[in-house]
Design a protein around this motif. Structure first.
Motif, PDB file in Angstrom:
ATOM      1  N   ARG A 177       0.821  -1.218   0.000  1.00 26.96           N
ATOM      2  CA  ARG A 177       0.000   0.000   0.000  1.00 26.96           C
ATOM      3  C   ARG A 177       0.857   1.272   0.000  1.00 26.96           C
ATOM      4  O   ARG A 177       0.597   2.229   0.732  1.00 26.96           O
ATOM      5  CB  ARG A 177      -0.955   0.006   1.189  1.00 26.96           C
ATOM      6  CG  ARG A 177      -2.023  -1.059   1.086  1.00 26.96           C
ATOM      7  CD  ARG A 177      -3.010  -0.969   2.227  1.00 26.96           C
ATOM      8  NE  ARG A 177      -4.044  -1.981   2.105  1.00 26.96           N
ATOM      9  CZ  ARG A 177      -3.974  -3.200   2.607  1.00 26.96           C
ATOM     10  NH1 ARG A 177      -2.894  -3.576   3.265  1.00 26.96           N
ATOM     11  NH2 ARG A 177      -4.962  -4.056   2.462  1.00 26.96           N
ATOM     12  N   LYS A 178       1.889   1.250  -0.812  1.00 20.19           N
ATOM     13  CA  LYS A 178       2.767   2.410  -0.943  1.00 20.19           C
ATOM     14  C   LYS A 178       2.379   3.177  -2.201  1.00 20.19           C
ATOM     15  O   LYS A 178       1.835   2.617  -3.150  1.00 20.19           O
ATOM     16  CB  LYS A 178       4.225   1.976  -1.035  1.00 20.19           C
ATOM     17  CG  LYS A 178       4.735   1.367   0.241  1.00 20.19           C
ATOM     18  CD  LYS A 178       6.207   1.118   0.158  1.00 20.19           C
ATOM     19  CE  LYS A 178       6.670   0.581   1.500  1.00 20.19           C
ATOM     20  NZ  LYS A 178       8.077   0.706   1.682  1.00 20.19           N
ATOM     21  N   ALA A 179       2.681   4.447  -2.188  1.00 18.01           N
ATOM     22  CA  ALA A 179       2.375   5.296  -3.344  1.00 18.01           C
ATOM     23  C   ALA A 179       3.287   4.924  -4.508  1.00 18.01           C
ATOM     24  O   ALA A 179       4.400   4.436  -4.300  1.00 18.01           O
ATOM     25  CB  ALA A 179       2.583   6.760  -2.974  1.00 18.01           C
ATOM     26  N   PRO A 180       2.807   5.108  -5.725  1.00 17.59           N
ATOM     27  CA  PRO A 180       3.679   4.846  -6.882  1.00 17.59           C
ATOM     28  C   PRO A 180       4.926   5.720  -6.830  1.00 17.59           C
ATOM     29  O   PRO A 180       4.928   6.802  -6.229  1.00 17.59           O
ATOM     30  CB  PRO A 180       2.808   5.213  -8.080  1.00 17.59           C
ATOM     31  CG  PRO A 180       1.414   5.211  -7.577  1.00 17.59           C
ATOM     32  CD  PRO A 180       1.478   5.547  -6.108  1.00 17.59           C
ATOM     33  N   ILE A 181       5.964   5.258  -7.458  1.00 15.50           N
ATOM     34  CA  ILE A 181       7.220   6.010  -7.474  1.00 15.50           C
ATOM     35  C   ILE A 181       7.030   7.271  -8.304  1.00 15.50           C
ATOM     36  O   ILE A 181       6.516   7.230  -9.424  1.00 15.50           O
ATOM     37  CB  ILE A 181       8.348   5.145  -8.069  1.00 15.50           C
ATOM     38  CG1 ILE A 181       8.605   3.941  -7.168  1.00 15.50           C
ATOM     39  CG2 ILE A 181       9.611   5.963  -8.245  1.00 15.50           C
ATOM     40  CD1 ILE A 181       9.593   2.956  -7.730  1.00 15.50           C
ATOM     41  N   GLN A 182       7.424   8.390  -7.730  1.00 16.49           N
ATOM     42  CA  GLN A 182       7.351   9.667  -8.439  1.00 16.49           C
ATOM     43  C   GLN A 182       8.691   9.920  -9.113  1.00 16.49           C
ATOM     44  O   GLN A 182       9.732   9.882  -8.465  1.00 16.49           O
ATOM     45  CB  GLN A 182       7.040  10.801  -7.454  1.00 16.49           C
ATOM     46  CG  GLN A 182       5.724  10.652  -6.726  1.00 16.49           C
ATOM     47  CD  GLN A 182       4.531  10.674  -7.672  1.00 16.49           C
ATOM     48  OE1 GLN A 182       4.503  11.422  -8.627  1.00 16.49           O
ATOM     49  NE2 GLN A 182       3.557   9.827  -7.396  1.00 16.49           N
ATOM     50  N   PHE A 183       8.668  10.147 -10.406  1.00 14.91           N
ATOM     51  CA  PHE A 183       9.896  10.389 -11.141  1.00 14.91           C
ATOM     52  C   PHE A 183      10.233  11.870 -11.081  1.00 14.91           C
ATOM     53  O   PHE A 183       9.485  12.717 -11.542  1.00 14.91           O
ATOM     54  CB  PHE A 183       9.757   9.939 -12.592  1.00 14.91           C
ATOM     55  CG  PHE A 183       9.639   8.452 -12.722  1.00 14.91           C
ATOM     56  CD1 PHE A 183      10.744   7.654 -12.534  1.00 14.91           C
ATOM     57  CD2 PHE A 183       8.428   7.863 -13.014  1.00 14.91           C
ATOM     58  CE1 PHE A 183      10.651   6.279 -12.637  1.00 14.91           C
ATOM     59  CE2 PHE A 183       8.319   6.494 -13.128  1.00 14.91           C
ATOM     60  CZ  PHE A 183       9.439   5.697 -12.937  1.00 14.91           C
ATOM     61  N   SER A 184      11.375  12.159 -10.498  1.00 15.97           N
ATOM     62  CA  SER A 184      11.867  13.533 -10.438  1.00 15.97           C
ATOM     63  C   SER A 184      13.214  13.580 -11.153  1.00 15.97           C
ATOM     64  O   SER A 184      13.751  12.554 -11.582  1.00 15.97           O
ATOM     65  CB  SER A 184      12.031  13.974  -8.974  1.00 15.97           C
ATOM     66  OG  SER A 184      13.028  13.197  -8.339  1.00 15.97           O
ATOM     67  N   GLY A 185      13.769  14.744 -11.246  1.00 17.10           N
ATOM     68  CA  GLY A 185      15.087  14.887 -11.848  1.00 17.10           C
ATOM     69  C   GLY A 185      16.143  14.114 -11.075  1.00 17.10           C
ATOM     70  O   GLY A 185      17.052  13.512 -11.659  1.00 17.10           O
ATOM     71  N   LYS A 186      16.012  14.111  -9.743  1.00 18.51           N
ATOM     72  CA  LYS A 186      16.965  13.397  -8.897  1.00 18.51           C
ATOM     73  C   LYS A 186      16.878  11.889  -9.134  1.00 18.51           C
ATOM     74  O   LYS A 186      17.908  11.201  -9.212  1.00 18.51           O
ATOM     75  CB  LYS A 186      16.693  13.717  -7.429  1.00 18.51           C
ATOM     76  CG  LYS A 186      17.658  13.080  -6.471  1.00 18.51           C
ATOM     77  CD  LYS A 186      17.338  13.471  -5.036  1.00 18.51           C
ATOM     78  CE  LYS A 186      18.246  12.765  -4.070  1.00 18.51           C
ATOM     79  NZ  LYS A 186      17.921  13.085  -2.679  1.00 18.51           N
ATOM     80  N   THR A 187      15.675  11.359  -9.279  1.00 21.69           N
ATOM     81  CA  THR A 187      15.498   9.931  -9.522  1.00 21.69           C
ATOM     82  C   THR A 187      16.118   9.540 -10.857  1.00 21.69           C
ATOM     83  O   THR A 187      16.828   8.527 -10.950  1.00 21.69           O
ATOM     84  CB  THR A 187      14.001   9.571  -9.519  1.00 21.69           C
ATOM     85  OG1 THR A 187      13.421   9.986  -8.296  1.00 21.69           O
ATOM     86  CG2 THR A 187      13.798   8.085  -9.708  1.00 21.69           C
ATOM     87  N   ILE A 188      15.880  10.325 -11.872  1.00 18.39           N
ATOM     88  CA  ILE A 188      16.430  10.039 -13.196  1.00 18.39           C
ATOM     89  C   ILE A 188      17.952  10.130 -13.166  1.00 18.39           C
ATOM     90  O   ILE A 188      18.642   9.288 -13.747  1.00 18.39           O
ATOM     91  CB  ILE A 188      15.814  10.977 -14.249  1.00 18.39           C
ATOM     92  CG1 ILE A 188      14.315  10.663 -14.393  1.00 18.39           C
ATOM     93  CG2 ILE A 188      16.525  10.850 -15.586  1.00 18.39           C
ATOM     94  CD1 ILE A 188      13.549  11.654 -15.213  1.00 18.39           C
TER      95      ILE A 188
END
Length: 123
Positions: free
Chosen positions: A60-71
């Motif tokens: 029940r975790k939120a989907p991964i949010q893609f940010s500049g840092k993640t990329i």
């Protein structure tokens, strides 16, 4: 063991086996199975992504949010892993030990850069 952990463990193992077998099939010329190896590798990658999505839903975790840092972290991780792998190939396959060690150490250093990138630097 939680149900979600067990499912993630099984799916992760299956996806890892598919990916590893696919890479072996594609990269070992004696096997003569380049195209099927690419298919197996892609199936393994796809199962890995499915594993991540299923596990996050079960937890029940939120989907991964893609940010500049993640990329940026993904790019640094891929570059470090590729450099480490190329260094290993230079050392073990192409018999160029010194250059292989240097390239491998650069790959390790790049992978170590992921720690402060992901966690940040605090006093």
């Amino acid at each position: 063991m939680k149900k979600s952990s067990f499912v993630a463990m099984v799916l992760g193992t299956v996806s890892g086996v598919f990916f590893a077998l696919g890479m072996c099939m594609a990269l070992i010329a004696e096997w003569g199975a380049f195209r099927p190896g690419i298919v197996f590798g892609c199936v393994g990658l796809l199962l890995g992504i499915v594993t991540l999505i299923v596990w996050r839903k079960m937890e029940r975790k939120a989907p991964i949010q893609f940010s500049g840092k993640t990329i940026l972290m993904v790019i640094v991780g891929v570059a470090g892993a590729l450099a480490l792998g190329v260094g290993m190939c230079f050392s073990m396959v192409w018999e160029n030990m010194i250059l292989g060690i240097v390239i491998g150490m650069i790959g390790i250093a790049v992978l170590l850069c992921l720690i402060p990138l992901a966690k940040g630097i605090r006093e």
